[in-house]
Design a protein around this motif. Sequence first.
Motif, PDB file in Angstrom:
ATOM      1  N   THR B  11       4.916  -5.607   0.466  1.00 29.29           N
ATOM      2  CA  THR B  11       3.873  -5.122   1.023  1.00 29.29           C
ATOM      3  C   THR B  11       3.978  -4.769   2.483  1.00 29.29           C
ATOM      4  N   VAL B  14       6.573  -1.881   2.468  1.00 27.28           N
ATOM      5  CA  VAL B  14       6.249  -0.485   2.269  1.00 27.28           C
ATOM      6  C   VAL B  14       5.307   0.012   3.407  1.00 27.28           C
ATOM      7  N   SER B  15       4.329  -0.885   3.693  1.00 20.55           N
ATOM      8  CA  SER B  15       3.415  -0.438   4.718  1.00 20.55           C
ATOM      9  C   SER B  15       4.033   0.062   5.934  1.00 20.55           C
ATOM     10  N   LEU B  16       5.167  -0.588   6.454  1.00 27.32           N
ATOM     11  CA  LEU B  16       5.871  -0.019   7.508  1.00 27.32           C
ATOM     12  C   LEU B  16       6.528   1.271   7.407  1.00 27.32           C
ATOM     13  N   ILE B  18       5.941   3.544   5.139  1.00 25.88           N
ATOM     14  CA  ILE B  18       4.874   4.648   4.997  1.00 25.88           C
ATOM     15  C   ILE B  18       4.355   5.171   6.109  1.00 25.88           C
ATOM     16  N   THR B  19       3.896   4.131   6.891  1.00 29.66           N
ATOM     17  CA  THR B  19       3.521   4.577   8.416  1.00 29.66           C
ATOM     18  C   THR B  19       4.427   5.283   9.058  1.00 29.66           C
ATOM     19  N   VAL B  22       4.958   8.835   7.587  1.00 26.51           N
ATOM     20  CA  VAL B  22       3.782   9.837   7.982  1.00 26.51           C
ATOM     21  C   VAL B  22       3.653  10.153   9.245  1.00 26.51           C
ATOM     22  N   VAL B  23       3.942   9.282  10.253  1.00 26.42           N
ATOM     23  CA  VAL B  23       3.657   9.594  11.725  1.00 26.42           C
ATOM     24  C   VAL B  23       4.895  10.485  12.100  1.00 26.42           C
ATOM     25  N   VAL B  65      -2.101  11.528   2.078  1.00 24.86           N
ATOM     26  CA  VAL B  65      -3.802  11.133   2.078  1.00 24.86           C
ATOM     27  C   VAL B  65      -4.310  11.230   0.869  1.00 24.86           C
ATOM     28  N   GLY B  68      -3.414   8.252  -1.191  1.00 21.42           N
ATOM     29  CA  GLY B  68      -4.036   7.206  -0.616  1.00 21.42           C
ATOM     30  C   GLY B  68      -5.279   7.160  -1.384  1.00 21.42           C
ATOM     31  N   ILE B  69      -6.162   8.259  -1.375  1.00 25.09           N
ATOM     32  CA  ILE B  69      -7.480   8.266  -2.073  1.00 25.09           C
ATOM     33  C   ILE B  69      -7.549   7.911  -3.449  1.00 25.09           C
ATOM     34  N   LEU B  71      -5.373   5.887  -4.622  1.00 23.35           N
ATOM     35  CA  LEU B  71      -5.384   4.513  -4.970  1.00 23.35           C
ATOM     36  C   LEU B  71      -6.540   3.775  -4.792  1.00 23.35           C
ATOM     37  N   ILE B  72      -7.433   4.179  -4.001  1.00 19.19           N
ATOM     38  CA  ILE B  72      -8.753   3.559  -3.783  1.00 19.19           C
ATOM     39  C   ILE B  72      -9.380   3.826  -5.081  1.00 19.19           C
ATOM     40  N   ALA B  73      -9.483   5.087  -5.716  1.00 16.28           N
ATOM     41  CA  ALA B  73     -10.297   5.443  -6.861  1.00 16.28           C
ATOM     42  C   ALA B  73      -9.947   4.820  -8.138  1.00 16.28           C
ATOM     43  N   LYS B  75      -8.560   1.691  -8.398  1.00 15.42           N
ATOM     44  CA  LYS B  75      -8.551   0.456  -8.518  1.00 15.42           C
ATOM     45  C   LYS B  75      -9.717  -0.145  -9.503  1.00 15.42           C
TER      46      LYS B  75
END
Lengths: 386, 75
Positions: B11, B14-16, B18-19, B22-23, B65, B68-69, B71-73, B75
Motif C-alpha cells: 500500500t 503503490v501510494s508513493l 502514484i503520487t 501524477v505530480v 482521477v 480513483g473515482i 475505485l470509490i464507486a 467498493k
Amino acid sequence: MEHITFLVAVVIITALAFDFTNGFHDTANAMATSIATGALKPKVAVAIAAVLNFAGAFLSVKVATTISGGIVNEKAGLQPSIIFAALVGAILWNLLTWLKGLPSSSSHALYGGLIGATVVGAGIGGVNFTTVVSKILIPAVASPIIAGVASWGATKIAYLITGGTPKKSTEKGFRRGQIFSSSLISLAHGTNDAQKTMGIITLTLISAGQLHKGDGPPTWVIVSAGMAIALGTYMGGWRIIRSMGSGLADIRPPQGFASETAAATVILTSSHMGYGLSTTQVCSGGIMGAGLGGPSGKLRWGMVRRMAYTWGLTLPAAAAVSGLAALIADQGDWGVAVVGVALVLGAGSMWLISRRQPVHADNVNDSETVDLPVTGGPTGQTTIAA
Amino acid sequence: MHIKWAALAETAGVSLAITLAVVTVFALGNLALSRREAAVEAGTGKGTPALVAAGLCFAACAAAVAYGISLIAAK
C-alpha cells in the motif's frame, strides 16, 4: 415503523448529530490548503465539499453493513444504549478538538467511543484488540508518514520541474489542479464517513426489529446521512481549516497540489486495500511533508506536536467519555435522558465558548493559531492547551 | 498477533509511486503550458507543440482521477 422506541429514536438523532460534527470537523482535510493558497474562495470551497460529500454518500453502501469493521464483537448484537454512549463520547471529543482548532480523526473518536462503551457495557471480551492494533493503530502511525513522504517527494519534483519558469503562470496551473485534487478527497470522504453513520442507524434498526438481519440501509437513511454530513461540511470547521491551511506551514500552490494528491492517493489506495484509516491524519501528514519539501523547508513544530498529542489522545479520551456515558445510559430510559441532556449541555457550552473568538470564512486566512483559555471540557485534560 | 506487513508495504509503495507519477506529469503539463504562454507573448510562434504536450499530460491526470473515482464507486 409502528413503534420505534425512545432509545432507538435517540440513537438515530445522535448518529445524525455525529455525522454533522464529522462533516464540519473534516472540511479542512480536503479544503484547507485550497483555501490557504487561494485556489478556491472559502465559501466556494465549503460549498463544493458539501455537494461532493453528499454525492459520495450515494456512491457505495458496502461498508454500511458494519459499524466497527470487527473492532468490537457485533455478532452478539450491539445494544442501542452502547451505540448511543459511543456516539456521545465521539461527538464531545470532536467538538472539544474543534474548539481548540485541532484536526483529530472523527473515525478514531467513533472507534474510541465504541471501545469504551463496549468495555463498560459488555465487558473487555467484547473488544477485538488484535483488530484494534492491526486495523487502527498501525495505519494511524503509518499513514501520515507515508502521505508525508509522498507529499515531500512530490513537492520537490513539482519545484524541480517548474522551477525555471515564472512563478505566476505555473502557480495558476497548480491552483487549478488543487480544485480537482481537493474535490477527489471530498468525494472519498463522503463515501467513507457517511457510510459509518448509515451503518450505525441500520444496525440500530435491525437490533430494534425494524429491519431484517442483513438488510442494507433504507433510502431515507442514506439520504439523511448524506444530508447531515453535507450540512456539517458546509458549516466549515473554520477553526480547523485555519490550523491546517496556515498553522502548519506556509503553503504555496505547488505544495498544496502535492499534498492533496498524496492524501487522495493514500486514502484511495488504502481503502481499496481494506485499511480504515483517518482522512484527517493522512491530510495533515501530507501538509507536513509539503511544508518540509517546500522552498523554505519550514514547519511549525509547535502545531505538529499539538496535533500529534491530539491524535494519541483521541482514542482513549473518547473511550473514557463513552465508558462513563455507557454506565449511566445502561440504567434505563432516565439514564439515556441524563446522558442526552449532558450531551446537549456540553455541546452548547462549547459552541458558546467558540463565540468568544469566532473564526469564519472572512478571517480564516488571517492568523495561524486559535488561542483559547483552557476550558476543562468533558475530559478535563489540559495537555493540548496552547 | 498476525499483521500483514507485506500488504502494508505494498500500500505504501503503490501510494508513493502514484503520487509521484501524477505530480510529475501534472507539473510537466504545467511547464508546457507556461512555455506556450511565453512563446505566444514573445511572438516566437503559437506554441502548438507545447499545447499538445500539456493536453496529453492533463489527460493522463484526468484518467488517474477517473480511475480513483471508479475505485470509490466499485467498493
